[in-house]
Design a protein around this motif. Structure first.
Motif, PDB file in Angstrom:
ATOM      1  N   ILE A 167       0.834  -1.200   0.000  1.00 27.92           N
ATOM      2  CA  ILE A 167       0.000   0.000   0.000  1.00 27.92           C
ATOM      3  C   ILE A 167       0.867   1.248   0.000  1.00 27.92           C
ATOM      4  O   ILE A 167       0.621   2.203  -0.738  1.00 27.92           O
ATOM      5  CB  ILE A 167      -0.906  -0.008   1.243  1.00 27.92           C
TER       6      ILE A 167
ATOM      7  N   ILE B  89       2.255   1.792  -3.415  1.00 24.81           N
ATOM      8  CA  ILE B  89       1.286   2.351  -4.365  1.00 24.81           C
ATOM      9  C   ILE B  89       1.229   3.868  -4.232  1.00 24.81           C
ATOM     10  O   ILE B  89       1.279   4.601  -5.215  1.00 24.81           O
ATOM     11  CB  ILE B  89      -0.113   1.731  -4.141  1.00 24.81           C
ATOM     12  N   GLY B  90       1.173   4.346  -2.974  1.00 27.41           N
ATOM     13  CA  GLY B  90       1.162   5.783  -2.748  1.00 27.41           C
ATOM     14  C   GLY B  90       2.422   6.452  -3.282  1.00 27.41           C
ATOM     15  O   GLY B  90       2.367   7.498  -3.927  1.00 27.41           O
TER      16      GLY B  90
ATOM     17  N   LEU C 275       2.152   6.454  -7.113  1.00 31.25           N
ATOM     18  CA  LEU C 275       1.037   7.184  -7.719  1.00 31.25           C
ATOM     19  C   LEU C 275       1.290   8.689  -7.813  1.00 31.25           C
ATOM     20  O   LEU C 275       0.984   9.302  -8.831  1.00 31.25           O
ATOM     21  CB  LEU C 275      -0.242   6.902  -6.926  1.00 31.25           C
ATOM     22  N   GLU C 276       1.851   9.263  -6.750  1.00 30.80           N
ATOM     23  CA  GLU C 276       1.971  10.719  -6.758  1.00 30.80           C
ATOM     24  C   GLU C 276       2.867  11.240  -7.877  1.00 30.80           C
ATOM     25  O   GLU C 276       2.448  12.105  -8.645  1.00 30.80           O
ATOM     26  CB  GLU C 276       2.421  11.221  -5.390  1.00 30.80           C
TER      27      GLU C 276
ATOM     28  N   LEU D  17       3.536   9.700 -10.516  1.00 25.78           N
ATOM     29  CA  LEU D  17       2.888   9.279 -11.761  1.00 25.78           C
ATOM     30  C   LEU D  17       1.838  10.302 -12.199  1.00 25.78           C
ATOM     31  O   LEU D  17       1.740  10.643 -13.379  1.00 25.78           O
ATOM     32  CB  LEU D  17       2.256   7.893 -11.570  1.00 25.78           C
ATOM     33  N   ILE D  18       1.059  10.829 -11.228  1.00 22.56           N
ATOM     34  CA  ILE D  18       0.031  11.805 -11.565  1.00 22.56           C
ATOM     35  C   ILE D  18       0.669  13.040 -12.196  1.00 22.56           C
ATOM     36  O   ILE D  18       0.249  13.505 -13.256  1.00 22.56           O
ATOM     37  CB  ILE D  18      -0.767  12.200 -10.299  1.00 22.56           C
ATOM     38  N   TYR D  19       1.732  13.562 -11.542  1.00 22.65           N
ATOM     39  CA  TYR D  19       2.362  14.759 -12.104  1.00 22.65           C
ATOM     40  C   TYR D  19       3.078  14.451 -13.410  1.00 22.65           C
ATOM     41  O   TYR D  19       3.142  15.292 -14.304  1.00 22.65           O
ATOM     42  CB  TYR D  19       3.293  15.399 -11.083  1.00 22.65           C
TER      43      TYR D  19
ATOM     44  N   VAL E 243       1.959  12.391 -15.669  1.00 18.47           N
ATOM     45  CA  VAL E 243       0.896  12.410 -16.677  1.00 18.47           C
ATOM     46  C   VAL E 243       0.520  13.850 -17.011  1.00 18.47           C
ATOM     47  O   VAL E 243       0.433  14.236 -18.180  1.00 18.47           O
ATOM     48  CB  VAL E 243      -0.335  11.634 -16.171  1.00 18.47           C
ATOM     49  N   VAL E 244       0.327  14.679 -15.963  1.00 19.50           N
ATOM     50  CA  VAL E 244      -0.081  16.066 -16.192  1.00 19.50           C
ATOM     51  C   VAL E 244       0.942  16.799 -17.054  1.00 19.50           C
ATOM     52  O   VAL E 244       0.589  17.426 -18.052  1.00 19.50           O
ATOM     53  CB  VAL E 244      -0.284  16.789 -14.844  1.00 19.50           C
ATOM     54  N   TRP E 245       2.229  16.673 -16.695  1.00 16.10           N
ATOM     55  CA  TRP E 245       3.241  17.407 -17.455  1.00 16.10           C
ATOM     56  C   TRP E 245       3.458  16.824 -18.837  1.00 16.10           C
ATOM     57  O   TRP E 245       3.807  17.553 -19.772  1.00 16.10           O
ATOM     58  CB  TRP E 245       4.553  17.486 -16.677  1.00 16.10           C
TER      59      TRP E 245
ATOM     60  N   LEU F  25       6.492  19.685  -1.241  1.00 18.04           N
ATOM     61  CA  LEU F  25       5.874  19.381  -2.527  1.00 18.04           C
ATOM     62  C   LEU F  25       6.360  20.343  -3.613  1.00 18.04           C
ATOM     63  O   LEU F  25       6.702  19.933  -4.712  1.00 18.04           O
ATOM     64  CB  LEU F  25       4.355  19.488  -2.361  1.00 18.04           C
TER      65      LEU F  25
ATOM     66  N   VAL G 282       5.969  18.837  -7.545  1.00 16.27           N
ATOM     67  CA  VAL G 282       4.861  19.252  -8.402  1.00 16.27           C
ATOM     68  C   VAL G 282       5.363  19.475  -9.825  1.00 16.27           C
ATOM     69  O   VAL G 282       4.720  19.103 -10.801  1.00 16.27           O
ATOM     70  CB  VAL G 282       4.202  20.531  -7.855  1.00 16.27           C
TER      71      VAL G 282
END
Lengths: 261, 267
Positions: free
Chosen positions: B28, B31-32, B35-36, B38-40, B42-44, B188, B194
């Motif tokens: 778990i 995963i955290g 993921l974090e 990974l999200i940025y 994808v965004v960038w 962050l 970020v």
């Protein structure tokens, strides 16, 4: 109406419990504002380099952020504390007492704990949503508002059913709260439209963990980009999951033999 | 000295055994951690593609290398010591650690390192999979990669010292969540999670250069990716060294004052 009356009672108990720890309000308010501030600053950085993100304009992403906080707040007010309490009560055997009460046990279990300060997120989310709506202007009409309401309800219903199904697994398995932690951690992906993510991740965030229905779909409804299939699909899925979770709950209850007695 | 080595070896063994007991918790946590970034990422990636393949000196592939590297560097320097201390002080289990003849920080370091050893294969697997999916462009600069190794070790020590100080706030406060969250929010932005620090507004870049955050993550990462000049690298090592010294001194001061303030709740 029973559900509202019960929710009201548990809410009052929650309020009375929490008001004993008033400083918590300021701590939680601070934490929520910090989270919102971080999210807004992140958006500001991203949108200083582009005008649209995967076809979404800044105000539309802002609306999505509002939905994210709003739904996250609803989850933390009642769904998460109640489901955690339920899992705990299966392990401790205190579920016996709930089952002896003359109301529907699923209902009692689902509203049994209220985290009052979660309302801060609900309020902040609504505030962000209002600002976003004001900036979007007349592009949001009555139809969009109605569809938004329907999708928001469906989204919350799907999340609730999802949690209930996982929590009901605690009748057979001991450590299910781990899976719920995964949901909490995946939920942060809902701050951005799921259409941004590559196929496998989008699929996971839609069907494996229903983050898409909780945040992206309502925001799509609000910004007029929701197609009829998705709308009908969300409604159908909400209905199906609610029924399935109910059936699963009944099976679980039949299986439950009590651990305390 | 050999006593200390024995101590570490023994501590590694017990922590490894404990980690392997709680595999689900480890997954778990992984995963955290994945993921974090990974999200940025994808965004960038989306931003870069919308802007025709590059933004602020980063191409789409370089963003991929940056965020995959970020995931690894963050993993290697991460600590959860502040949560640990809140628990220890609140439940009084710190009392037992204080009775031991060695400083508790040694067992904390050994614990942290062994958990990283256990989760590193998972992290590398994630990096490889993300690498295949996002096609990073990696400029291999041999001297920079070599220099990144000590930079990483120093970043780990720096982050450990600073977060250990922060963890000791639990001696004076019972609810340290808000403090931790403020710390992570600053981290962050200022450590480049970020977005790469170079993409942030000027005044944040200045703040980032002064505060320790950038030197915990962004510096070894940018060095690894070959984005720093030799002079910038030397400066970075100097600032890292200064912060490590400062962190070490304040750790000693805070620890002494804290142990005196500790009232062993529960115990």
């Amino acid at each position: 109406m029973t559900i509202l009356r019960l929710l009201w009672i548990y809410l009052r108990v929650g309020v009375m419990n929490e008001l004993a720890y008033r400083v918590n309000f300021f701590v939680r308010l601070f934490q929520s504002l910090l989270e919102l501030g971080t999210a807004l600053a992140g958006l500001a950085v991203v949108f200083s380099y582009t005008d649209t993100l995967g076809g979404w304009r800044p105000d539309e992403i802002l609306a999505l952020l509002g939905v994210y906080f709003l739904v996250g707040g609803v989850i933390s007010v009642v769904i998460q504390p109640s489901m955690e309490g339920f899992i705990e009560s299966v392990r401790e055997g205190t579920l016996d007492f709930t089952l002896t009460k003359p109301e529907d046990a699923q209902l009692l279990v689902s509203v049994q704990a209220v985290d009052l300060w979660g309302f801060i997120d609900v309020l902040l989310g609504s505030g962000v949503l209002v600002v976003a709506l004001a900036r979007l202007g007349e592009r949001v009409g009555g139809l969009e508002a109605a569809m938004f309401g329907a999708m928001l309800t469906a989204g919350i219903g799907i999340v609730y059913a999802f949690w209930l199904i996982l929590a009901t697994c605690s009748f057979w398995f001991v450590r299910v709260e781990n899976i719920l932690v995964i949901f909490q951690s995946m939920y942060q992906a809902g701050r951005w439209p799921v259409s941004l993510y590559p196929g496998w991740l989008r699929y996971g965030l839609t069907f494996l963990v229903p983050v898409a229905f909780a945040t992206t779909v309502p925001a799509e409804a609000l910004t007029g980009r929701l197609n009829t299939e998705t709308m009908l699909g969300a409604l159908a899925l909400a209905a199906a999951l609610l029924l399935a979770s109910r059936a699963f709950w009944r099976t679980g209850i039949r299986h439950y033999s009590g651990a305390s007695a | 000295m050999s006593g200390l080595i024995d101590l570490y070896l023994q501590q590694f063994k017990t922590s490894l055994a404990a980690m392997l007991q709680y595999r689900a918790a480890l997954v778990i946590w992984l995963i955290g951690q994945i993921l974090e970034p990974l999200i940025y990422l994808v965004v960038w990636t989306v931003v870069s593609q919308t802007q025709g393949g590059s933004v602020g000196g980063f191409t789409t592939g370089e963003f991929a290398a940056y965020f995959i590297g970020l995931m690894l560097v963050n993993h290697l320097t991460y600590t959860w010591i502040m949560y640990e201390y809140e628990y220890r002080v609140r439940h009084g289990s710190l009392s037992f650690a204080l009775l031991r003849p060695v400083h508790p920080i040694h067992s904390d370091i050994a614990d942290n390192v062994s958990s990283k050893v256990v989760s590193l294969p998972g992290m590398f697997l994630a990096a490889v999979v993300l690498g295949l999916l996002f096609r990073p462009t990696f400029h291999f600069v041999p001297w920079a990669v070599a220099a990144a190794v000590p930079a990483l070790v120093m970043a780990f020590l720096l982050r450990f010292f600073i977060e250990w100080c922060l963890a000791l706030a639990a001696f004076w406060m019972t609810r340290v969540n808000a403090v931790n969250q403020t710390y992570f929010a600053a981290m962050l932005f200022l450590s480049g999670q970020v977005a790469p620090v170079a993409l942030l507004p000027g005044w944040i870049q200045t703040t980032a250069a002064i505060l320790p955050f950038r030197w915990m993550i962004a510096f070894p990462l940018e060095l690894l990716l070959g984005r720093l000049t030799p002079i910038q690298t030397m400066e970075g090592f100097a600032i890292q060294g200064a912060w490590i010294g400062l962190g070490w001194i304040s750790m000693r001061i805070v620890w002494r004052a804290g142990v005196r303030a500790y009232a062993a709740v529960g115990g």
